[in-house]
Design an enzyme around this catalytic site. Sequence first.
Site, short mmCIF file in Angstrom:
data_model
loop_
_atom_site.label_atom_id
_atom_site.label_comp_id
_atom_site.label_asym_id
_atom_site.label_seq_id
_atom_site.Cartn_x
_atom_site.Cartn_y
_atom_site.Cartn_z
N CYS A 29 -5.44 8.35 8.74
CA CYS A 29 -5.70 7.86 10.09
C CYS A 29 -5.45 8.95 11.11
O CYS A 29 -4.46 9.69 11.02
CB CYS A 29 -4.77 6.69 10.40
SG CYS A 29 -5.27 5.16 9.61
N LYS A 87 0.84 -1.21 0.00
CA LYS A 87 0.00 0.00 0.00
C LYS A 87 0.87 1.26 0.00
O LYS A 87 0.64 2.19 -0.76
CB LYS A 87 -0.90 0.01 1.25
CG LYS A 87 -1.64 1.34 1.45
CD LYS A 87 -2.46 1.34 2.72
CE LYS A 87 -1.79 1.99 3.90
NZ LYS A 87 -1.70 3.46 3.86
N ASN A 88 1.89 1.26 0.85
CA ASN A 88 2.67 2.49 0.97
C ASN A 88 3.61 2.71 -0.21
O ASN A 88 4.15 3.80 -0.39
CB ASN A 88 3.46 2.49 2.29
CG ASN A 88 2.55 2.70 3.48
OD1 ASN A 88 1.36 2.96 3.32
ND2 ASN A 88 3.09 2.59 4.68
N ASP A 125 4.13 1.31 12.20
CA ASP A 125 2.96 0.57 11.70
C ASP A 125 2.86 -0.83 12.29
O ASP A 125 1.82 -1.48 12.17
CB ASP A 125 3.02 0.46 10.16
CG ASP A 125 2.67 1.78 9.49
OD1 ASP A 125 2.31 2.74 10.19
OD2 ASP A 125 2.76 1.85 8.25
N ARG A 175 -8.78 0.01 4.29
CA ARG A 175 -7.89 0.97 3.64
C ARG A 175 -6.53 0.34 3.33
O ARG A 175 -5.81 0.82 2.46
CB ARG A 175 -7.68 2.22 4.53
CG ARG A 175 -8.91 3.12 4.56
CD ARG A 175 -8.58 4.52 5.06
NE ARG A 175 -7.23 4.87 4.72
CZ ARG A 175 -6.30 5.24 5.59
NH1 ARG A 175 -6.58 5.36 6.86
NH2 ARG A 175 -5.09 5.54 5.18
N ARG A 188 -0.02 15.07 12.39
CA ARG A 188 0.35 14.82 10.99
C ARG A 188 0.38 16.08 10.12
O ARG A 188 -0.34 16.18 9.12
CB ARG A 188 -0.58 13.76 10.37
CG ARG A 188 -0.66 12.52 11.21
CD ARG A 188 -1.32 11.38 10.48
NE ARG A 188 -0.39 10.67 9.59
CZ ARG A 188 -0.73 9.59 8.92
NH1 ARG A 188 -1.93 9.11 8.99
NH2 ARG A 188 0.17 9.00 8.15
C1 UD1 Z 1 4.20 7.05 6.07
C2 UD1 Z 1 3.35 5.80 5.93
C3 UD1 Z 1 2.76 5.39 7.26
C4 UD1 Z 1 3.86 5.26 8.31
C5 UD1 Z 1 4.74 6.52 8.35
C6 UD1 Z 1 5.92 6.38 9.28
C7 UD1 Z 1 2.52 5.97 3.67
C8 UD1 Z 1 1.35 6.14 2.78
N1 UD1 Z 1 2.29 6.06 4.99
O1 UD1 Z 1 3.33 8.08 6.50
O2 UD1 Z 1 2.09 4.14 7.09
O3 UD1 Z 1 3.25 5.06 9.58
O4 UD1 Z 1 5.24 6.81 7.04
O5 UD1 Z 1 6.70 5.29 8.92
O6 UD1 Z 1 3.62 5.72 3.22
N2 UD1 Z 1 5.75 15.05 10.07
C9 UD1 Z 1 5.78 16.39 10.32
N3 UD1 Z 1 5.75 17.24 9.25
C10 UD1 Z 1 5.67 16.81 7.96
C11 UD1 Z 1 5.65 15.42 7.71
C12 UD1 Z 1 5.69 14.55 8.80
O7 UD1 Z 1 5.84 16.84 11.45
O8 UD1 Z 1 5.64 17.63 7.03
C13 UD1 Z 1 5.75 14.11 11.21
C14 UD1 Z 1 4.44 13.33 11.28
O9 UD1 Z 1 3.43 14.04 11.95
C15 UD1 Z 1 4.86 12.09 12.04
C16 UD1 Z 1 6.30 11.87 11.55
O10 UD1 Z 1 6.74 13.13 11.01
O11 UD1 Z 1 4.86 12.34 13.42
C17 UD1 Z 1 6.43 10.81 10.49
O12 UD1 Z 1 5.67 11.16 9.35
P1 UD1 Z 1 6.02 10.65 7.88
O13 UD1 Z 1 7.29 9.89 7.90
O14 UD1 Z 1 5.90 11.81 6.97
O15 UD1 Z 1 4.83 9.64 7.61
P2 UD1 Z 1 3.80 9.60 6.42
O16 UD1 Z 1 4.51 9.82 5.14
O17 UD1 Z 1 2.61 10.42 6.76
#
Ligand code: UD1
Length: 416
Positions: A116, A22-23, A305, A397, A121
Site C-alpha cells: 500500500c 493476513k499479517n 491499521d 488484498r 516504507r
Molecule cells: C506491518 C503490517 C501493517 C501495519 C504495520 C504497522 C504486515 C504484513 N503489515 O507492516 O499492516 O500497518 O506493520 O503496524 O504485517 N520503517 C522504516 N524502516 C524499516 C521498516 C519500517 O523506516 O526498515 C518504518 C515504516 O516506514 C513505517 C514504520 O516504520 O513508518 C512501521 O513499519 P513496520 O512496523 O515495519 O510495518 P510493516 O512491517 O511494513
Amino acid sequence: MSKIIICGGRKLDGEVNVQGSKNAVLPILAATILNEEECVVHNCPDLADTRSGFEIIRQLGGKVSFCDHTAVIKTENMKRHEISGELMCSMRSSVLFLGPIISRCGQAVISYPGGCAIGLRPIDLHLKAFKELGVKIEEVGGYIYCKADRIRPATVNLLFPSVGATENIMLLATVSRGETMIVNAAREPEIVDLQNFLNRMGAKISGAGTEIIRIIGVEKLKKVEYNIISDRIFATTCACAAACCGGDVVLRNMEPEHIRLIISMLKDSGCKVVSGENHVRIQNSERLLGLGKIMTSPYPGFPTDAQALFMSALATADGTTVFVENIFESRYKHVAELIKMGADIIVDGRLAAVTGCNYIQGAKICAGDLRGGAALVIAGLSAIGDTEITGIEHIDRGYERIENVFSALGASIKRK
Ligand code: UD1
C-alpha cells in the site's frame, strides 16, 4: 474493473466468523522455506496477498497446495534464491522472504517491495540488522544482493519497533549457530504467532510479545502442522461497521485480548460490547460519541491499521475526534473520499480532525489502499443512499469477499 455497490443505512445483525490473520500468515509462509520438511498451515485467509506468498514459494522451487484454507508447503527441492520484481511489487511482505532465503541458500536477490502507498516504507532497519548479523549487502540498479556464508549472532537494537524488521530478524536467525537478541522488538500478536510457528518446527525463540526477543539458533527444523491466529483488523472492521450502522453483531473464532483497546474505545463511544473466551458481541442503537483524541502507535497502542476504520465510524458521531497518525506519514487517502460523502474532516500533516455530522451520503468513491478501502465500505454501509466503490483490488488484498461478510449481516452490498 469490479466495483462494490452498497445501498446504505441498514442495521447489521448476525454472526461473523473472523478470518485468519493476513499479517500473521505472510511471515509464516516465509518461515516455511526455512524447513526442508512438510509444513501444513490451517486457517490461511484466501487473499490476494496469501496467493502472492504462495507464488513466491513456487518461484523459489517449492510446492504449494491450497484447499479450504489449508496450505501444504514442501520446499525440499528449493533451489532458487531470487524473487522477481513483479512478485516483489505485489505486496510489502515479499521482503519477509529475504531472511529465510539467505538462511536457506546463503544468498538472495530481491528488488524493493511494493504494498500500500501509505508512506515511504523503507527497509533500512531490515538491512541494517542483517549487516549486523553478518550479511553482506550490495544495492545495484534497484536490486538488493545479499550474501552470507554464515549468520553471525549478535544483539540487534532496533531504532523503531518495526513489525517487518522484527520478523525478518527472527527468520534469519532461527537456523544459525549461537544466540541472537532483538532489543526494542515489535510486540504485535502476529510476532507471537510467528514465534509459536517457528518453535513448533523446533526453533528456540522466546520473548515474543515483549520488547526483547531471544533466538537460540538451531541446526534443522522438523515437520509442522499449525493454525494461524484470527485477524484482529478484520474483527475491528466488523466491529466498527456494527458500531456506526447500529445492530447486534457477534464476532466468532477470535481472540478478544488482541482487540482489548478497540473494545474499550467502542465502549467509550457508546456501544455495548461483551466478550467471551473466543467471541465478542457488539450492540448499538444510538449515535456514536466522538472520542476526543486517537493516536496511532505500536502494539499494544491503537493500531494504524484501525485509523481509517474508526474515522469512518466516527464521521457521523456526536462530537469531534482528532486522529494523530504516528506510524505512516501519508495514511489519509480515504479522507478525500469521505469528504465526498459529506464528512467534515480537516487534515493537517499527521493530524485529521473529524467533526461528526448527522449523516453522510452515498457517493462514487475510490479505494486507494487496503484499510482505507475497508473504511469506505464502512462509510457506504452507514450512509444514506447508494455508494459505488472502485479500486476494490486493494480491499481484496486483506479481506475474503468483504461483500459476503456484510451481506450475511443484512447489509445491501454486492460486487459488480
Ligand atoms: C506491518 C503490517 C501493517 C501495519 C504495520 C504497522 C504486515 C504484513 N503489515 O507492516 O499492516 O500497518 O506493520 O503496524 O504485517 N520503517 C522504516 N524502516 C524499516 C521498516 C519500517 O523506516 O526498515 C518504518 C515504516 O516506514 C513505517 C514504520 O516504520 O513508518 C512501521 O513499519 P513496520 O512496523 O515495519 O510495518 P510493516 O512491517 O511494513
